[in-house]
Design an enzyme around this catalytic site. Structure first.
Site, PDB file in Angstrom:
ATOM      1  N   TYR A 229      39.369  -2.688 -19.527  1.00 10.34           N
ATOM      2  CA  TYR A 229      40.785  -2.766 -19.890  1.00 10.34           C
ATOM      3  C   TYR A 229      41.121  -1.521 -20.711  1.00 10.34           C
ATOM      4  O   TYR A 229      40.951  -1.504 -21.933  1.00 10.34           O
ATOM      5  CB  TYR A 229      41.064  -4.013 -20.739  1.00 10.34           C
ATOM      6  CG  TYR A 229      40.995  -5.336 -20.018  1.00 10.34           C
ATOM      7  CD1 TYR A 229      40.864  -5.423 -18.644  1.00 10.34           C
ATOM      8  CD2 TYR A 229      41.063  -6.531 -20.741  1.00 10.34           C
ATOM      9  CE1 TYR A 229      40.800  -6.651 -18.000  1.00 10.34           C
ATOM     10  CE2 TYR A 229      41.011  -7.762 -20.104  1.00 10.34           C
ATOM     11  CZ  TYR A 229      40.876  -7.815 -18.739  1.00 10.34           C
ATOM     12  OH  TYR A 229      40.824  -9.035 -18.111  1.00 10.34           O
TER      13      TYR A 229
ATOM     14  N   GLY B 210      52.489  -8.206 -13.582  1.00  4.80           N
ATOM     15  CA  GLY B 210      53.249  -9.105 -14.432  1.00  4.80           C
ATOM     16  C   GLY B 210      54.080 -10.095 -13.638  1.00  4.80           C
ATOM     17  O   GLY B 210      54.056 -10.115 -12.397  1.00  4.80           O
TER      18      GLY B 210
END
Length: 304
Positions: A71, A229
């Site tokens: 990440y 998202g």
């Protein structure tokens, strides 16, 4: 619904091995960048804002943070942000779960999944970035349906050596879970799951609970949007439930997730402090039987 004073404790608790966590946690994937995650050319996010979000999460009772060494954006690393915000020392009750298997090169492009000989290096990289002498939970994330035995065995050896406290698996089938459990205890399964997302996993979710294993869905809010998202449009069923409770669609999706069983945890991620408070408050949202029936119909539309 009111969010000002709601903490993660409202979601209830579950124990990962011997580590008690509130069922609403926090996923760190969205912290390092603005916009879609896991992109080589991602625009790095604001460091101070990310650190503030992490500290606010802990203030709101979040004690389960999900992260990974892969990440990162060109200028930010989720693990380093967590270390800077919360380390020195970390709160005693904070459980940090990470995952190994996937790999990205220094430019951010995806590389081949780690083989057995590369997993220790990934574990040590997480330890270094987080500033820890052990990792609370490490999930072996897999790709495909082939055997996990050799790679999970490596993690079991690192657990025996004290580098890892508890083990989990991610993106797995029931058969792969059984294979892993024959090698060492598994405290959690982390798979993609949510309203309308993989309803064929319903039985697997229930089975995890029957085995005393936490089920930790990712993309519970984003659904098919994945690393991009949540979609801008929302289904009428979710909107109907949201209006009935004065809640947001994201809160309804999280509440539905938690209603799947006491062993189901949530790890919504955000870089927005307002969204963080809303996500935590979703742990207090109690859906009615009518709400659940409406959402169940939507969930199973995906299988039709």
């Amino acid at each position: 619904m009111t969010t000002e004073t709601t903490t993660a404790a409202a979601s209830g608790t579950w124990t990962l091995g011997d580590l008690k966590v509130n069922r609403i946690g926090f996923g760190a994937m969205r912290l390092p960048q603005n916009g879609p995650a896991l992109q080589a050319a991602a625009a790095s996010g604001d460091r101070d804002r990310a650190i503030a979000v992490l500290r606010r999460a802990v203030e709101l009772g979040v004690n389960h943070i999900d992260t990974a060494a892969f990440y990162f954006s060109p200028l930010r690393s989720a693990n380093e942000l967590i270390n800077s915000a919360l380390g020195g020392p970390y709160p005693d009750d904070l459980v940090i779960a990470t995952k190994v298997g996937p790999a990205r090169d220094a430019s951010g492009e995806w590389a081949a999944h780690a083989g057995p000989g590369e997993l220790r290096g990934q574990v040590e990289e997480n330890l270094r970035q987080l500033g820890r002498d052990h990792l609370d939970v490490v999930n072996l994330r897999v790709l495909g349906t082939h055997s996990v035995a050799e790679r999970f065995g490596v993690l079991a050896e690192l657990r025996d050596a004290g580098l890892i406290r508890h083990l989990g698996v991610s993106n797995v089938t029931p058969e792969q879970l059984a294979e892993a459990r024959a090698i060492a205890p598994v405290v959690c399964v982390q798979n993609m799951y949510g309203i309308g997302v993989r309803p064929e996993y319903d039985a697997f979710v229930r089975s995890c609970g029957e085995q005393g294993i936490a089920f930790v869905p990712f993309y519970a809010i984003a659904a098919a949007g994945r690393e991009h998202g949540a979609a801008r449009s929302e289904s009428e069923e979710v909107l109907t439930v949201a209006r009935a409770h004065g809640a947001s669609p994201a809160q309804v999706r999280l509440a539905w997730t938690l209603h799947r069983g006491p062993h189901v945890l949530a790890i919504p991620g955000t870089g927005n402090p307002d969204h963080l408070a809303d996500n935590v408050a979703a742990g207090a949202l109690r859906l009615t039987d009518e709400d659940l029936a409406l959402l169940e119909g939507l969930h199973h539309k995906a299988a039709e």
